[in-house]
Each structure stands twice: as structure tokens, then as C-alpha cells.
Design a protein around this motif. Sequence first.
Motif, short mmCIF file in Angstrom:
data_model
loop_
_atom_site.label_atom_id
_atom_site.label_comp_id
_atom_site.label_asym_id
_atom_site.label_seq_id
_atom_site.Cartn_x
_atom_site.Cartn_y
_atom_site.Cartn_z
N THR A 35 -43.31 -13.60 0.34
CA THR A 35 -43.20 -13.19 1.70
C THR A 35 -43.61 -11.56 1.47
OG1 THR A 35 -40.90 -12.58 1.68
CG2 THR A 35 -41.62 -14.62 2.77
N GLY A 36 -43.38 -11.02 0.66
CA GLY A 36 -43.68 -9.22 0.26
C GLY A 36 -45.05 -9.40 0.61
N TYR A 39 -45.69 -8.20 4.24
CA TYR A 39 -45.42 -6.92 4.78
C TYR A 39 -46.66 -5.91 3.86
CZ TYR A 39 -41.33 -8.70 6.34
OH TYR A 39 -40.36 -9.37 7.02
N ARG A 40 -47.14 -6.32 2.89
CA ARG A 40 -47.89 -5.52 2.29
C ARG A 40 -49.13 -5.66 2.84
NH1 ARG A 40 -47.81 -4.26 -3.24
NH2 ARG A 40 -45.62 -4.71 -3.94
N ALA A 99 -45.81 -0.85 2.68
CA ALA A 99 -45.11 -2.48 2.91
C ALA A 99 -43.60 -2.08 3.08
CB ALA A 99 -45.21 -3.17 1.81
N SER A 100 -43.16 -0.95 2.23
CA SER A 100 -41.54 -0.76 2.46
C SER A 100 -41.60 0.03 3.63
CB SER A 100 -41.31 -0.15 1.22
OG SER A 100 -39.78 0.22 1.36
N SER A 103 -41.73 -2.58 6.74
CA SER A 103 -40.89 -3.62 6.94
C SER A 103 -39.61 -3.05 7.66
CB SER A 103 -40.82 -4.25 5.58
OG SER A 103 -39.77 -3.00 4.76
N ARG A 109 -41.24 -7.25 11.63
CA ARG A 109 -40.35 -8.37 10.91
C ARG A 109 -40.40 -9.40 12.09
NH1 ARG A 109 -38.16 -6.30 6.46
NH2 ARG A 109 -37.40 -8.59 6.15
N GLY A 129 -38.39 -12.64 -1.42
CA GLY A 129 -38.33 -11.65 -0.36
C GLY A 129 -37.20 -10.91 -0.41
N ARG A 130 -36.68 -10.28 0.72
CA ARG A 130 -35.58 -9.38 0.82
C ARG A 130 -34.69 -10.03 1.57
NH1 ARG A 130 -39.07 -7.59 -1.87
NH2 ARG A 130 -39.34 -5.72 -2.59
N ASP A 131 -34.96 -10.68 2.65
CA ASP A 131 -33.87 -11.22 3.76
C ASP A 131 -34.03 -12.86 3.90
OD1 ASP A 131 -36.64 -11.12 4.66
OD2 ASP A 131 -35.71 -10.98 6.64
N ARG A 180 -37.73 2.84 -3.07
CA ARG A 180 -37.89 1.48 -2.30
C ARG A 180 -36.60 1.04 -2.01
NH1 ARG A 180 -41.89 -3.05 -3.05
NH2 ARG A 180 -42.33 -2.27 -5.24
N ASP A 184 -35.22 -0.19 1.53
CA ASP A 184 -35.11 -1.72 1.72
C ASP A 184 -33.54 -2.07 2.07
OD1 ASP A 184 -37.75 -1.78 1.30
OD2 ASP A 184 -37.54 -3.01 -0.73
N ARG A 187 -32.23 0.03 5.38
CA ARG A 187 -32.80 -0.10 6.75
C ARG A 187 -31.78 -0.94 7.71
NH1 ARG A 187 -36.92 -4.01 4.23
NH2 ARG A 187 -35.71 -6.02 4.41
O1 DC Z 1 -41.69 -8.03 -2.99
P1 DC Z 1 -42.94 -6.92 -2.55
O2 DC Z 1 -42.64 -5.74 -3.37
O3 DC Z 1 -44.15 -7.53 -2.64
O4 DC Z 1 -42.55 -6.54 -0.92
C1 DC Z 1 -43.20 -5.05 -0.70
C2 DC Z 1 -42.12 -4.95 0.55
O5 DC Z 1 -42.09 -5.36 1.50
C3 DC Z 1 -40.72 -4.23 0.03
O6 DC Z 1 -40.53 -2.93 -0.36
C4 DC Z 1 -39.90 -4.74 1.36
C5 DC Z 1 -40.70 -5.59 2.15
N1 DC Z 1 -40.35 -6.93 2.09
C6 DC Z 1 -39.10 -7.33 3.08
O7 DC Z 1 -38.94 -6.39 3.81
N2 DC Z 1 -38.69 -8.56 3.36
C7 DC Z 1 -39.26 -9.53 2.56
N3 DC Z 1 -38.74 -10.85 2.79
C8 DC Z 1 -40.26 -9.31 1.75
C9 DC Z 1 -40.99 -7.82 1.26
#
Ligand code: DC
Length: 224
Positions: A35-36, A39-40, A99-100, A103, A109, A129-131, A180, A184, A187
Amino acid sequence: MKKTVNIAIDGPAGAGKSTVARRVAAALGYLYVDTGALYRTVGLNALRLGLAPGNPDEVVPTLKDLQVSLRFIDGEQRVFLDEEDVSEAIRQNEVSMAASAVSAIPEVRAFLFDLQRNIAANNDCLMDGRDIGTVVLPDAQIKIFLTASAEARADRRFKELTEKGQVVEYEALLREIRERDYNDSHRAIAPLKQADDAVLVDTTELGLEEVVATILAIVKERLA
Ligand code: DC
């Protein structure tokens, strides 16, 4: 409709999520969804338009004409900005910070939410991903939180980028990783955090094979 199996892998930048997730997904025969990349792609688009990626007033108006999609070609994810395959372009180091920044914008989102949910509803998949475990797939059958020390992550990133021929400085990468992490996890919306029901896997001292084996063992136990 048959309920799909969803595995969520979350964690900070550079914890090895994509390498590990790709391997685990292949072993299980599941789709791997990064999923990153979404955002990228939004970040890349902002950079190309000369916008400040962290400024909602500049980025939000671009969303209404933006088409971001994922296509799976021979099981491999490709990400498209309109009809352009940007899978390689989004890996440039400067796109990471963009991307960060994008996001953290709630509208970004929301814009990417349904796309992620639909893939998970229709495919057995492993999504990183992150979430994912906290927001996107709170009902995922298995949740992993993959982490490692900032130094170990900067080290791996340095090797990865250097091998690709990119010229980078270790200290700068470490600084960026810390920045980052901070962005991340601080936020206001969907911050990076371990879901209550996620299993923590710290990879600082583990090799790739050990991490893959650890996660496959967790999956086997949960799906038994
Ligand atoms: O996993 P990555 O480094 O390719 O992700 C790039 C940016 O996208 C990361 O700094 C935060 C954001 N991101 C996010 O907020 N939620 C996700 N599910 C995936 C990535």
C-alpha cells in the motif's frame, strides 16, 4: 461470497516489510499488496506538479482528477498513475518523503481507502503498510507488526539503494528514517501503531529466512 483470508503487516519504513511480505505471500499463494506504493504515487504526482506534498491546500485539489490503480501482472503488483506504470519512478528516494507528507492528509487517505478494501475483499492477500491492521483491515485474520532499530533499517536501506546504483549517505538515510518514523507515528489520522491484536516481530537481529519462517509459523498456527 467466500470470505477471503487477509493478513496485515504493518511497521516503520525499512523494517523489511516488502521483502518479507512478498516471500510470505508467495509461499501461501496469496496476493501481495504494497500500500505504500499508493501513497508514493500521490506523492510523485505532487512533486511532478511542483507542489508542496505536505500542503493540503495544494494536494487535495489534485485528487479529483487523479487516477491511481493497482494491477497484478503475473501476480506482481504494478502501480499506475492514470495509464502510466510508475512502479519504478516511485522508488526514487525523494519520493519517500513526499509519500510520508501526503499520507498525513486525511483526504488522501480517504481517496485510497476503498481501493485497498476492495482488493482485500476479493482476494486472499497479504497487505503491508502502516494502518492495515488498525484502520484498513481491522478484521484481518492475522496481524503482524514488523519492526527493527532505526540503525538496522538505515543500514539495509543503504545497501538496497547502493546496489541499485543510487548515491546516498548513511547518515542522511538514518536522519530520514527517524523523520519518517516521527511523521508516520505522530500524524493525527491513522498513525503508525501496533494493533492490539498484532504479533510483534522485531527483525533487528534476524535474517530474512528467519523472519519469513517466523511469520509463516504464526500464519499456520492462526489458520489451523
Ligand atoms: O511503505 P513505504 O515506505 O513505501 O510508504 C511510503 C509512505 O507512505 C510512508 O512514509 C507512510 C505512507 N503510508 C501510509 O501512511 N499508510 C500505508 N498504509 C502505507 C504507507
